[in-house]
Scaffold this active site. Structure first.
Site, PDB file in Angstrom:
ATOM      1  CD  GLU A 150      -3.144  -0.879   2.138  1.00 23.56           C
ATOM      2  OE1 GLU A 150      -2.886  -0.273   3.187  1.00 23.56           O
ATOM      3  OE2 GLU A 150      -4.251  -1.374   1.911  1.00 23.56           O
ATOM      4  CD  GLU A 321      -4.256  -6.008   2.586  1.00 24.66           C
ATOM      5  OE1 GLU A 321      -4.943  -5.300   3.348  1.00 24.66           O
ATOM      6  OE2 GLU A 321      -3.022  -5.941   2.533  1.00 24.66           O
TER       7      GLU A 321
HETATM    8  C1  GAL Z   1      -4.554  -2.653   4.921  1.00 29.41           C
HETATM    9  C2  GAL Z   1      -3.131  -3.145   5.068  1.00 29.41           C
HETATM   10  C3  GAL Z   1      -3.065  -4.407   5.907  1.00 29.41           C
HETATM   11  C4  GAL Z   1      -3.902  -4.246   7.143  1.00 29.41           C
HETATM   12  C5  GAL Z   1      -5.313  -3.924   6.744  1.00 29.41           C
HETATM   13  C6  GAL Z   1      -6.256  -3.808   7.915  1.00 29.41           C
HETATM   14  O1  GAL Z   1      -4.585  -1.286   4.644  1.00 29.41           O
HETATM   15  O2  GAL Z   1      -2.550  -3.414   3.825  1.00 29.41           O
HETATM   16  O3  GAL Z   1      -1.738  -4.658   6.252  1.00 29.41           O
HETATM   17  O4  GAL Z   1      -3.363  -3.243   7.938  1.00 29.41           O
HETATM   18  O5  GAL Z   1      -5.317  -2.703   6.071  1.00 29.41           O
HETATM   19  O6  GAL Z   1      -7.554  -3.515   7.485  1.00 29.41           O
END
Ligand code: GAL
Length: 639
Positions: A150, A321
């Site tokens: 990110e 994710e």
């Molecule tokens: C994303 C990040 C992850 C985790 C996640 C939690 O922004 O890439 O590592 O922190 O959020 O929602």
């Protein structure tokens, strides 16, 4: 070993073997495969375990983790760990930390504590990526790579460090060649801001009042290019060791660097989709909307990013994710309505995603994200999302492969416009993302599938309708593409308002050839104030006064031109509310024979090749085109 069908569409999960006893790894891997997951991402924050001391590597755990996951039939994505340099790195590079606009150091103790301009840290990243590439580049279980994590998260693109200052001065010297040329381009005669040498130029923070907008815009361009360069160091190295796809995981509503430019060095774009967190944290909608969709997420936010990142990835994109339950980081963190995890997953596939990975496998019982759900609870029992993921995996096996297809309508998205309008909004509520997103929402309400284009797309293709709201500058290439384009183009408000150095074009905006119209002046409107339109609805946030010989297609209630056009080129003199946008876009679609629907807020459709998907973002069942769709329901049929 559990067999999973090897289709293009697949599910995966983010896993942190270093968080769990080794005894759990094999069980976890088997359960992942049994759930129908095919991909597993590891490693992206594990630098302190890979290299516990400078130059001392511990590969044993990672070798074993990859072997264990691979032997269960999973394909491994290795994330390079460069978003979390270990504590010892600071002893080697005490000046590597980012600096915020107030001049404060952004210290160790969380993540992303580095400045993109720091060449020493970039070199360290090259070193660790080289080691990973050497060790795992040919590993049969490693099937993709993710660079860093990110970019830009936690406001980390802009850093006002000594390294940034040095880099920026060099960058300016290359770009302008002489201080005189820079002075002219920036208009530094204003307020006696002229420079005699590049070394006199500072970073545009901590000034008494507004810095020169051209100075800030160049600093944003420079900073974006550092992200591109930082990423390229990693891709150049990885390509020496692997021919597997290279990916980055971008975020929602993040515009501080040019994602198209980063994406050009990668094979697949991916993004991290947290619909409930984003509704709480990043939506401009009011309380009623947030309450109504608190367990479902905004019905258009995910889709917008799916379409954006499809273009960033030149067609290939993933969700790296996917929110599985309550997150920990938004102001309020509700649980999804039962079924939403499945709906979000299917919506991504309907927009052409190849893979959707859930974040994360098991909820961690410690540290910053201990309140963030996973597919498993901290005690390893299934959390609600596990069953939904398993359901999607079964359904994937049934659904015929569908192509994403090309939409009839395209919307241009431009990072430089986002920077320009953040520097000079002219009204507190003028926000580029919000403007483009309003157009996107209106198109979705009309039941349309949408493609997003970059302003550098030299060919506008055979779209029927292309929208370019708020596109700050029209490059020579884009002007050429517009001239050659046979469909309808809607520009404005604020399109063509500046030349590249952030000055008003000599012939006045919008400066679109063939459109006899000039913006005489603009006004920004406070919340609640609006300019009503004769046909219904109003301009909100922004209105322009046009000087034009063109026939107005829409007028304000006061009789001023609101929408003007000539054949298939149109200019819009304000920011329409949803009522006005709906009417105007419907009329343009009619003119181009693009069929539209009138969808309620909670129903959305997406055509994906021969298949049409319908999504119910509502908390009640709905009847749509003769089919009953339950809350959080997904329906698909052949078109
Ligand atoms: C994303 C990040 C992850 C985790 C996640 C939690 O922004 O890439 O590592 O922190 O959020 O929602």
């Amino acid at each position: 070993m559990v067999e999973t069908p090897d289709k293009i569409r697949a599910l995966g999960v983010c896993y942190y073997p270093e968080h769990w006893p080794r005894a759990l790894w094999a069980k976890d891997a088997v359960l992942m495969a049994q759930t129908g997951l095919q991909w597993v991402r590891i490693g992206e924050f594990a630098w302190s375990r890979i290299e516990p001391k400078p130059g001392e590597f511990d590969w044993a755990w990672m070798d074993e983790a990859i072997q264990t996951l691979g032997c269960a039939g999973l394909k491994v994505i290795i994330g390079t760990p460069t978003a979390t340099p270990p504590r010892w790195m600071l002893d080697k590079h005490p000046d590597m930390l980012g600096v915020d606009a107030s001049g404060n150091l952004r210290k160790f103790g969380s993540r992303r504590h580095y400045c993109f301009s720091h060449l020493g840290y970039r070199h360290e990243c090259a070193r660790i990526v080289q080691k990973l590439g050497e060790r795992y580049g040919k590993n049969p279980h490693v099937a993709a790579w993710q660079t860093d994590n990110e970019y830009g998260c936690h406001d980390t693109v802009l850093s006002y460090s000594r390294s940034a200052l040095r880099g920026f001065r060099d960058w300016l010297a290359q770009r302008y060649q002489s201080p005189e040329a820079l002075n002219k381009a920036w208009g530094n005669v204003f307020w006696s801001m002229e420079y005699g040498e590049f070394d006199e130029i500072d970073l545009p923070n901590l000034t008494v009042t507004q810095p020169n907008p051209a100075h800030v815009l160049d600093f944003m361009r420079y900073s974006s290019e550092q992200v591109v360069a930082f990423n390229r160091v990693q891709t150049d190295i990885l390509r020496q060791f692997t021919d597997k796809p290279l990916i980055h995981n971008y975020m929602g509503r993040t515009v501080e660097f040019d994602h198209f430019a980063v994406g050009a060095d990668l094979d697949i774009a991916s993004w991290d989709s947290y619909p409930l967190g984003f509704l709480e944290d990043r939506s401009d909608e009011g309380e009623n909307w947030k309450q109504r969709f608190m367990r479902q997420g905004d019905p258009d936010f995910q889709a917008f990013h799916h379409d954006l990142y499809r273009r960033v990835g030149s067609g290939r994109w993933w969700v790296m994710e996917q929110q599985p339950g309550p997150v920990n980081w938004a102001p309020f963190n509700p649980a999804p309505l039962l079924g939403m995890v499945r709906l979000w997953t299917w919506e991504a596939f309907a927009h052409g995603a190849e893979t959707v990975c859930y974040f994360r496998w098991r909820q961690a019982p410690y540290a910053q994200e201990q309140m963030h759900a996973g597919l498993l609870r901290p005690d390893s029992e299934p959390a609600p999302a596990l069953g939904e993921a398993a359901q999607v995996a079964r359904e994937l096996a049934e659904l015929p492969e569908t192509a994403c297809g090309r939409a009839d309508v395209a919307l241009v998205f431009d990072y430089q416009s986002a920077w320009g309008w953040s520097i000079q909004p002219q009204g507190k509520s003028f926000d580029y993302f919000a403007l483009v997103f309003d157009f996107y929402r209106a198109l979705r309400r009309l039941g349309l599938s949408i493609d997003i284009l970059s302003p550098d797309d030299a060919n506008l293709g055979d779209y029927k309708l292309v929208l370019m709201p708020g596109l700050m500058s029209l490059s020579a290439g884009l002007k050429k593409a517009m001239a050659a384009f046979g469909g309808t183009i809607l520009s404005g408000p604020r399109t063509g308002a500046k030349v590249g150095t952030m000055q008003i074009p000599p012939a006045l905006p919008p400066d679109i050839s063939g459109l006899d119209c000039r913006v005489e002046y603009v006004e920004s409107l406070r919340p609640g104030a609006e300019v009503s339109l004769a046909g219904g609805g109003a301009f909100i946030h922004w209105a322009e006064k046009l000087e034009t010989s063109l026939k107005p297609l829409e007028l304000t209630s006061g009789g001023a031109p609101a929408l003007v056009g000539d054949g298939d080129r149109f200019y819009l003199a304000g920011w329409p509310d949803q009522i006005a946008l709906n009417r105007m876009l419907k009329n343009l679609c009619n003119q181009e024979n693009v069929a539209t629907l009138d969808l309620p807020d909670h129903i959305r459709v997406r055509n994906s090749g021969p298949v049409r998907f319908v999504f119910n973002y509502g908390a009640e069942p709905v009847s749509f085109e003769g089919t009953e769709i339950p809350p959080a329901g997904v329906h698909w049929h052949r078109r």
